[in-house]
Write a protein that holds these residues in place. Structure first.
Motif: not given
Length: 398
Positions: A66-92
């Motif tokens: 998505g885009l980060r808006t609210g500041g001066a100038g053009r809205a900046a395109l945002l990047y995030e980690i793809r959640p499905e790129a990896g999976w963690v199993l935790a066991a107690d």
């Protein structure tokens, strides 16, 4: 000339990978980031950032969000980690309860299970872990091979040379050579085994009272007794992984109920020790929780047991404070959760008479029974981040 050309190509490829990792790591840390933000935190040029982002997108490690808006100038395109790129199993894996959680690469838990533990034998405990893990993976719509890394939290110390768990009497059978190696078949993924109290301290540092604190300890008191130590913001394990095994601290030769085989401090301060202390004073209680509930209700005997427990904990902490000088002591574990409100004040007051300097803050963990799982997820997410990046690099361009 060929050698020189090959060296230059290798150097260029290496720099490209270094830039990709730097960008990937910062997006992981920030959650969401734009090209200008990444350029600022990494010191890389905007064209270099754009190239790294394109490479990471092709490897399906990051995505525009998505885009980060609210500041001066053009809205900046945002990047995030793809959640499905990896999976963690935790066991107690505890004596009384087994807890599992499955999270994606950004730490969102998608499935979890909790059952009474079958820790009475090694075989039944391992079979339970295999079944519960399979159920979680299926619930999330995944295949067993989709799990990037599994982190197991257990009592005691993982002896990597023999593959056994040491100092874990509550898990019979796990002390034999090669026992821990059997965990490899739980999901078939890479795995790591950490002391459960150490993981609770990691969880406290990532999500709880220890966040932003460089020097603190988490003292877990419940079925057993242990301590996780954080120094300079990192977990301290010691030379053999035994740092924090405070169950063996001396508490005085004249204290009733001592069991040196189990550990002097643990034998009097654990849940069994609380119940035994109440019995010696004429109170019938099946669990430590009953004793603490009675103390809140004004029962004189129960209050005496709580006072003795506070004294045991304070004496143990006096030695810890003298050596480590922590800023914060977090009370966790079953007794920490059940009776922290009864113990924190008396422990702090008793410490003022036992240590020369002003004692550290004594606080009760707000993470409760999830502390170990949260710590395992924190460790697993860090490991999974590196693994998915390395696998993407090994796979080459899409």
């Amino acid at each position: 000339m060929v050698s020189i050309g090959g060296g230059a190509a290798n150097t260029t490829s290496l720099l490209r990978l270094i830039n990709q990792r730097a960008v990937f790591t910062e997006i992981f840390r920030l959650g969401k980031a734009s090209r200008p933000e990444l350029a600022q935190v990494t010191g890389l040029s905007k064209p270099t950032i754009s190239m790294a982002l394109a490479d990471l997108e092709r490897a399906r490690l990051v995505r525009p969000v998505g885009l980060r808006t609210g500041g001066a100038g053009r809205a900046a395109l945002l990047y995030e980690i793809r959640p499905e790129a990896g999976w963690v199993l935790a066991a107690d894996l505890g004596r009384t309860t087994v807890r599992l959680a499955l999270a994606d690469l950004v730490g969102d838990v998608v499935a979890r299970r909790q059952e009474p533990s079958r820790a009475h034998s090694y075989e039944s405990a391992r079979e339970q872990l295999v079944r519960m893990a399979a159920e979680l993976v299926a619930e999330a719509g995944l295949e067993p091979g989709d799990v990037t890394v599994t982190v197991f939290g257990t009592p005691g110390i993982h002896d990597k040379e023999s593959g056994a768990l040491r100092l874990a009497p509550n898990l019979p059978g796990w002390e034999r050579p090669g026992a821990v190696d059997g965990l490899a078949g739980v999901t078939g993924s890479p795995y790591t085994v950490e002391n459960d109290v150490d993981l609770a301290a990691v969880g406290e540092g990532a999500y709880g009272l220890g966040k932003g604190i460089s020097h603190f300890v988490l003292v877990s008191i419940g079925t057993g007794v242990g301590m996780g130590v954080v120094i300079d913001g990192g977990l301290y394990r010691g030379a053999r992984g035994a740092a924090g095994e405070i169950s063996y601290l001396p508490v005085g030769e004249d204290v009733p109920g001592l069991d040196r085989r189990r550990g002097m401090f643990e034998s009097v301060a654990s849940a069994d020790g609380v119940v035994a202390a109440a019995a010696r004073l004429g109170m019938t209680a099946v669990t430590a929780k009953e004793v603490f509930d009675a103390a809140r209700g004004g029962d004189t005997v129960a209050r005496a047991v709580v006072a003795a427990e506070a004294d045991h904990v304070a004496r143990a902490l006096a030695g810890v404070i003298a050596v480590l000088d922590p800023e914060l002591v977090v009370l966790g574990g079953g007794i920490g959760a059940q009776a922290g409100d009864l113990l924190a004040g008396p422990v702090a007051e008793r410490l003022r008479t036992l240590v020369a300097l002003t004692p550290p803050r004594i606080e009760v963990s707000a993470l409760g029974a999830d502390a170990v799982i949260l710590g395992a997820l924190a460790v697993g997410l860090s490991t999974a981040r590196d693994l998915v990046f390395e696998r993407a690099v090994a796979a080459g361009p899409a």
